[in-house]
Design a protein around this motif. Structure first.
Motif, short mmCIF file in Angstrom:
data_model
loop_
_atom_site.label_atom_id
_atom_site.label_comp_id
_atom_site.label_asym_id
_atom_site.label_seq_id
_atom_site.Cartn_x
_atom_site.Cartn_y
_atom_site.Cartn_z
N LEU A 1 0.83 -1.20 0.00
CA LEU A 1 0.00 0.00 0.00
C LEU A 1 0.87 1.25 0.00
O LEU A 1 1.90 1.30 0.67
CB LEU A 1 -0.92 0.02 1.22
CG LEU A 1 -2.26 -0.72 1.10
CD1 LEU A 1 -2.06 -2.19 0.81
CD2 LEU A 1 -3.07 -0.54 2.37
N GLU A 31 -2.96 5.10 0.56
CA GLU A 31 -3.82 3.92 0.68
C GLU A 31 -3.81 3.38 2.10
O GLU A 31 -4.84 2.98 2.64
CB GLU A 31 -3.37 2.86 -0.32
CG GLU A 31 -3.59 3.27 -1.77
CD GLU A 31 -2.86 2.38 -2.75
OE1 GLU A 31 -3.07 2.55 -3.96
OE2 GLU A 31 -2.05 1.53 -2.30
N TYR A 72 -11.25 -0.70 -0.04
CA TYR A 72 -9.98 -0.23 -0.62
C TYR A 72 -9.80 -0.74 -2.05
O TYR A 72 -9.50 0.04 -2.97
CB TYR A 72 -8.82 -0.70 0.26
CG TYR A 72 -7.49 -0.78 -0.46
CD1 TYR A 72 -6.79 0.37 -0.81
CD2 TYR A 72 -6.95 -2.02 -0.79
CE1 TYR A 72 -5.58 0.30 -1.48
CE2 TYR A 72 -5.74 -2.11 -1.46
CZ TYR A 72 -5.06 -0.96 -1.81
OH TYR A 72 -3.88 -1.03 -2.48
N PHE A 116 -10.02 2.25 -4.92
CA PHE A 116 -8.74 2.58 -5.54
C PHE A 116 -8.51 1.78 -6.82
O PHE A 116 -7.45 1.86 -7.42
CB PHE A 116 -7.60 2.34 -4.54
CG PHE A 116 -7.52 3.37 -3.45
CD1 PHE A 116 -6.67 4.46 -3.55
CD2 PHE A 116 -8.33 3.27 -2.33
CE1 PHE A 116 -6.59 5.41 -2.55
CE2 PHE A 116 -8.27 4.23 -1.32
CZ PHE A 116 -7.41 5.31 -1.43
N LYS A 131 -7.91 -1.32 -7.47
CA LYS A 131 -6.68 -2.11 -7.44
C LYS A 131 -6.89 -3.45 -8.14
O LYS A 131 -7.99 -3.97 -8.21
CB LYS A 131 -6.25 -2.35 -5.99
CG LYS A 131 -6.10 -1.10 -5.16
CD LYS A 131 -5.08 -0.15 -5.74
CE LYS A 131 -3.66 -0.66 -5.64
NZ LYS A 131 -2.67 0.39 -6.05
#
Length: 333
Positions: free
Chosen positions: A106, A110, A168, A172, A174
Motif C-alpha cells: 500500500l 492507501e 480499498y 482505488f 486495485k
C-alpha cells in the motif's frame, strides 16, 4: 410489454453462498409474512416479486475475491423467529476473513485510508448489542448496549479488515489476484457486472429499482453517479451502507467538489435505511446532510431495527416493514 418495475439486488461484503442460493435466501427473507413480530408489528406482509410480475436480477461479486469457495454454513441466514444465537452469528461472520488473494503493497495514501476506515468500523463494533429481552425497546437507545464480549476478538478483527480491504480494492481500483491466479481490476469488474444487470432490467421496465446492502451500496452509488453509460434508475435503496463514512465519500465525489452529491440526471429517489447500531454503517448512518441535493432531490434517511446481537444482516433488513413499504411504493404497486 414492459413490466411495472424491475429490481436489481446487490449483496454486501465477505464470502457468500453460491449465487443461486444467495438469491433464494434473499427472496425468502423478503417474502416471509410477519417476521419478528416483536420488532415489526403485524401486519408486515412479505413481498413475492414473482407473484407481482416483477422481474429481478441479482448482482453477485463475491467470486471476484473468493472464487467458488462458497459459504456453506447457512443456518445464520435462515434464523428462527427469535434472535440468532452466538453460534449462528459466528457462522454468519465466519466468511469475513482476510481476503485470501495476494495482498499488494500500500502507498502512504492507501494505508491512511485503510487505517482510518478500520478505526471507524472498530469503534462502532464496540457498541454491538448484547442479548436483550425486548428487541423493540432496546432499539430506542444505545444505553442498553455494551461491548460485545460474546464476539471473539479475532472475529471482530476479521470483520473490520474485510470491510476496509474490500472498500480499498474497489475505491482505488486495485488489481486483485485471486488464489487461483485470476486477476481482476476490482472497480472495473464490479461496475461492468452491475451495468449488465441494470441494462437487462431496463429492457424489462422503465422503472428500475436497486436494492443494495453493505459494500454493494458503494458499487451501486458509484455506477449511478460516475458511469455515463448507466441507465436511468428510479429508486436506489441502500441498506446498512458505509456511504456516510468520510473516507469513502472522499473517493466518490466528483473532481473539484467539496462533498459527494445526489445524481439527479440518472436517479429519481434515494432511500437510505439504517440501524444506528449496525457496525458497518453506524459511524455515520444518515446521508441527507452529506450528499448535496440537486434538482429538488435528496437522500431520504429511514431508521429501522436490524434487531438482535448482529445488526448488519441483509435478511433482517429485508424483513423490515418500512423497507417493504418503500419497495412497494417504488414499484408503483
Amino acid at each position: 410489454m414492459k413490466r411495472d418495475a424491475a429490481v436489481v439486488f446487490v449483496h454486501g461484503l465477505a464470502k457468500k453462498p453460491a449465487p443461486e442460493k444467495l438469491e433464494e435466501i434473499w427472496m425468502w427473507a423478503l417474502s416471509r409474512d410477519n417476521p419478528m413480530p416483536s420488532v415489526f408489528a403485524p401486519p408486515n406482509s412479505g413481498i413475492h416479486l414473482d407473484n407481482r410480475g416483477i422481474p429481478k436480477h441479482f448482482g453477485y461479486y463475491a467470486d471476484v475475491f473468493y472464487g467458488t469457495d462458497y459459504e456453506t454454513e447457512l443456518s445464520s441466514y435462515y434464523e428462527s423467529a427469535t434472535d440468532a444465537g452466538e453460534a449462528e452469528i459466528a457462522a454468519e461472520v465466519a466468511g469475513m476473513e482476510d481476503l485470501p488473494g495476494k495482498m499488494p503493497s500500500l502507498t502512504d495514501e492507501e494505508q491512511f485510508f485503510v487505517t482510518r476506515l478500520e478505526a471507524k468500523f472498530s469503534a462502532q463494533l464496540a457498541l454491538s448489542p448484547v442479548a436483550v429481552a425486548n428487541p423493540v425497546s432496546s432499539f430506542e437507545g444505545a444505553s442498553e448496549y455494551e461491548i460485545a464480549s460474546w464476539l471473539p476478538a479475532p472475529v471482530k478483527q476479521a470483520i473490520v479488515r474485510a470491510a476496509a480491504m474490500e472498500a480499498y480494492y474497489y475505491l482505488f481500483d486495485k488489481e486483485y489476484v485471486r488464489q487461483d491466479g485470476r486477476r481482476f481490476k476490482v472497480r472495473e469488474e464490479l461496475r461492468t457486472r452491475l451495468l449488465d444487470k441494470l441494462n437487462a432490467a431496463r429492457e424489462e421496465s422503465d422503472r428500475v429499482i436497486i436494492v443494495s446492502h453493505s459494500m454493494g451500496t458503494i458499487v451501486a452509488y458509484d455506477v449511478i453517479r460516475n458511469c455515463d453509460n448507466c441507465p436511468h434508475v428510479h429508486t436506489l435503496l441502500t441498506l446498512g451502507s458505509p456511504l456516510g463514512v468520510k473516507e469513502v465519500q472522499d473517493e466518490l465525489r466528483a473532481p473539484g467538489s467539496s462533498k459527494p452529491d445526489f445524481p439527479p440526471s440518472r436517479l429519481d429517489r434515494w432511500i437510505n435505511i439504517y440501524d444506528p447500531l449496525d457496525p458497518i454503517c453506524g459511524a455515520d448512518p444518515r446521508f441527507a446532510n452529506d450528499y448535496a441535493g440537486a434538482g429538488g432531490k435528496g437522500v431520504e434517511d429511514i431508521k429501522e431495527s436490524n434487531w438482535g446481537r448482529w445488526r448488519h444482516s441483509a435478511t433482517h433488513y429485508l424483513a423490515g416493514s418500512r423497507l417493504r413499504e418503500q419497495l412497494i411504493a417504488a414499484m408503483g404497486q
